[in-house]
Design a protein around this motif. Structure first.
Motif, short mmCIF file in Angstrom:
data_model
loop_
_atom_site.label_atom_id
_atom_site.label_comp_id
_atom_site.label_asym_id
_atom_site.label_seq_id
_atom_site.Cartn_x
_atom_site.Cartn_y
_atom_site.Cartn_z
N GLY A 96 0.81 -1.20 0.03
CA GLY A 96 0.03 -0.03 0.13
C GLY A 96 0.71 1.37 -0.05
N GLU A 100 -0.75 1.42 -6.14
CA GLU A 100 -2.13 2.06 -6.18
C GLU A 100 -3.12 1.36 -7.10
N THR A 104 -10.26 3.19 -4.40
CA THR A 104 -9.80 2.96 -3.22
C THR A 104 -11.50 2.84 -2.39
N THR A 252 -4.51 -3.31 -9.39
CA THR A 252 -3.28 -2.47 -9.25
C THR A 252 -2.85 -2.30 -10.41
N GLY A 629 -4.36 -2.99 5.28
CA GLY A 629 -3.91 -1.51 5.07
C GLY A 629 -3.75 -0.59 6.40
N TYR A 633 -3.23 3.28 5.25
CA TYR A 633 -4.56 4.18 5.68
C TYR A 633 -4.07 5.08 6.60
#
Length: 649
Positions: A96, A100, A104, A252, A629, A633
């Protein structure tokens, strides 16, 4: 469209034609403990909120400080730096930073365009039986009679000995044969770390990296074909109407160096290849099984375009366009106690998956904080369903009723988990059940510990089978302290009956995953205890552990095969009615969950949440819904106006 058991060989049923190379959704093995389902230690339960983050930490834009190196403690090895070659949830934290995708999802699962400026469904249509037959080609079979081909197989027709591969899919799409179509308009000016500009061609060809990869089964169960319309427009097609396509079809996005120069090889420093993405951090270095380092990507696209490029953005002025720390060091510390000591000694700033009996210390300290979020995850036992006597569902159901779920949740996880009385976490219940509370009430009598009922069922089974007792077996799991204690408690409870003599064996997480994914593992007769980190979609929690198409990938390692339930699950996801009617979808899935409790190839023990333990020097961190994540995140995610910064000398 119901399954037709009488279909002859020249006509192909939905299961056969639309049966793909694998199961659904991007799921992963969860190597460490998850966390709490209560707002406070010792509590269990509570209403699911729209935002699954508990006690969300917020920061004022004017207080944000830039710079510094965030030190993250990862509790498992990195199986691959390339997300296409990884089945590990912990490794997702590394992916992550670098990579990307087109879309999302915030902590509640809402889909937002990301590398795509816009992302919309163009068309959904029913696919008739046999629709792909004209495009199929003959295929060889391996020693076990499975159809094989050098190119990625999308659809198999075992009766005709034919397959549809990625080579034939464009012709089908050109003739209008597909189930669903999406179109993405890309942001202009997005560059990879090597300076390439991302175009529609990169998106369309990124699926090539996934061909025959470690997660190919999770992609080619629904993906059919992608084509670049122009430099910044791409069409993506699914094989069938797909209720989960919105979040499952986008890939991805890889640079051409990955697509063309790294064929069949992961972009991994252990292969002398550098991971390259569009993400906010560039890969810097890796010391084997010790640490990986990443630095800010100076030409990050969102810094250049600004948050107003995100058409959905509605946050405060001055909110940062990327993570505000300069560097990230990921330290691999697999031992829970050693990782906790590293946090206590100020050697790391953030980690997750520590032993739950340490949480009270961090919650009460002024120097540390816990960040707790409802998770889409569970622990589960998977039985050796092809090995006698485990091939008899009565044996499995009997064990299912021996499992002390409430005791595990309270005594092993200190109330930081909830008993799993259904095969579906509440986080995915909105589209995975017509009435989740009613489902739990219905299934709980069959999954709650009931030694008397279990003894009666096991006694009936061993008498009918003529099995000599005690039945000897080993529960195998990974070396997470809480999970080992969970395995030992289950083994003790089983061995306290006249029917079993159960031992426990543990392995380091990456070694364990490699072991249970071995092609012959299912014949060894061991019981596996491991965690699953799923997705926001209910299909991920069915397919990963039950679909035979997923055998050998996450998370079917015992050749679990439930074809009757596959048919219902297919209708719950791959039908126009499922796409357009959530109530229909929930009703179908409720049948699936009931069937799984009846057949019991797996026993679901506890649902969890994710708990991060962190220094108060790291300000504003909130924990993501899925453990893969947690790091990216927390650093920066505009969907939830999430950003965290370092506040230290």
């Amino acid at each position: 469209m119901p399954y037709d058991a009488d279909t002859d060989a020249s006509t192909v049923s939905r299961r056969r034609v639309l049966k793909t190379a694998g199961a659904s959704a991007v799921v992963a093995f969860a190597g460490c403990n998850a966390g709490s389902d209560g707002a406070e230690q010792g509590e269990s339960g509570g209403e699911q909120s729209l935002d699954p983050v508990r006690e969300r930490a917020e920061v004022a834009v004017d207080d944000i400080q830039e710079g510094g190196t965030l030190r993250f403690g990862l509790g498992a090895g990195i199986d691959s730096f390339d997300p296409s070659y990884s089945t590990s949830a912990p490794a997702g934290n590394v992916h992550g930073l670098v990579y990307e995708g087109l879309i999302t999802q915030d902590a509640a699962g809402t889909v937002y365009p990301w590398l795509a400026r816009t992302w919309e469904r163009v068309e959904v249509q029913e696919v008739e039986d046999g629709a792909y037959e004209p495009y199929m080609v003959s295929a060889e079979t391996d020693d076990e009679g499975n159809l094989v081909a050098d190119d990625q197989i999308i659809i198999r027709n075992p009766d005709a000995g034919e397959v549809l591969t990625v080579n034939e899919a464009p012709d089908a799409v050109e003739d209008g044969t597909y189930g669903i179509q999406y179109q993405a308009e890309l942001h202009e000016g997005v560059t990879f770390h090597n300076g390439e500009e991302m175009t529609a061609e990169h998106v369309a060809r990124s699926y090539e990296v996934l061909e025959n990869s470690a997660i190919s089964a999770q992609t080619f169960d629904s993906f059919l074909y992608a084509e670049a319309v122009d430099d910044y427009t791409v069409n993506i097609y699914g094989q069938e109407p797909d209720a989960e396509a919105d979040s499952q079809l986008p890939p991805t996005v890889y640079p051409m160096a990955h697509i063309e120069d790294y064929p069949d090889t992961a972009a991994d420093p252990r292969n002398d290849l550098t991971p390259i993405g569009t993400g906010p951090f560039e890969f810097e270095s890796y010391e084997a099984e010790q640490r990986a380092q990443f630095s800010t990507f100076d030409d990050y696209w969102l810094d250049d375009l600004g948050l107003d490029a995100l058409e959905w953005w509605d946050g405060p002025e001055g909110f940062p366009t990327s993570p505000v720390v300069d560097d990230v060091t990921v330290s691999i510390v697999t031992d829970d106690a050693t990782r906790a000591a590293a946090l206590n000694n100020n050697e790391i700033d953030l980690t997750y998956g520590l032993t739950s009996d340490t949480y009270s210390e961090y919650r009460s300290s002024e120097e540390y904080r816990l960040s707790v979020t409802n998770a889409g995850a569970y622990n589960f036992l998977q039985y050796p369903v092809t090995v006698s006597p485990w091939d008899d569902p009565r044996i499995r159901r009997g064990v299912n009723q021996l499992i002390p779920r409430a005791q595990i949740a309270e005594n092993i996880y200190n109330g930081y988990r909830n008993p799993a009385y259904t095969p579906l976490p509440e986080l995915a219940a909105a589209e995975g059940s017509a009435d989740y509370d009613a489902l739990v009430e219905e299934l709980r009598p069959e999954t709650e510990q009931n030694t008397e009922a279990a003894t009666e069922l096991l006694g009936e089974a061993v008498d009918d089978l003529g099995v000599e007792t005690p039945i000897e077996a080993t529960i195998e799991t990974n070396t997470s302290d809480d999970r080992v204690r969970e395995a030992e408690l289950i083994a003790q409870v089983m061995s306290n009956t006249e029917f079993f003599d159960i031992s426990v064996e543990t392995f380091e997480f990456t070694t364990f995953v490699q072991r249970i994914l071995g092609p012959e593992y299912y014949q060894q007769g061991n019981i596996v205890l491991i965690g699953l980190s799923g997705t926001f979609n209910p299909g991920s929690f069915y397919d990963a552990v039950n679909s035979i198409d997923n055998f050998g990938q996450c998370c079917n390692f015992q050749r679990v095969d439930t074809p009757d339930l596959d048919e219902i699950a297919t209708e719950a996801r791959f039908s126009v009615e499922a796409v357009e009617d959530p109530a229909f979808r929930g009703e179908q899935y409720d049948q699936v969950w009931r069937g799984l409790i009846e057949q019991a190839p797996n026993s679901y023990t506890v649902f969890g949440t994710n708990v991060s333990s962190l220094s108060t020097d790291y300000v504003g961190h909130n924990t993501y819904t899925f453990s893969g994540g947690i790091l990216p995140y927390g650093l920066h995610d505009p969907t939830d106006q999430q950003v965290a910064y370092l506040d230290r000398e």
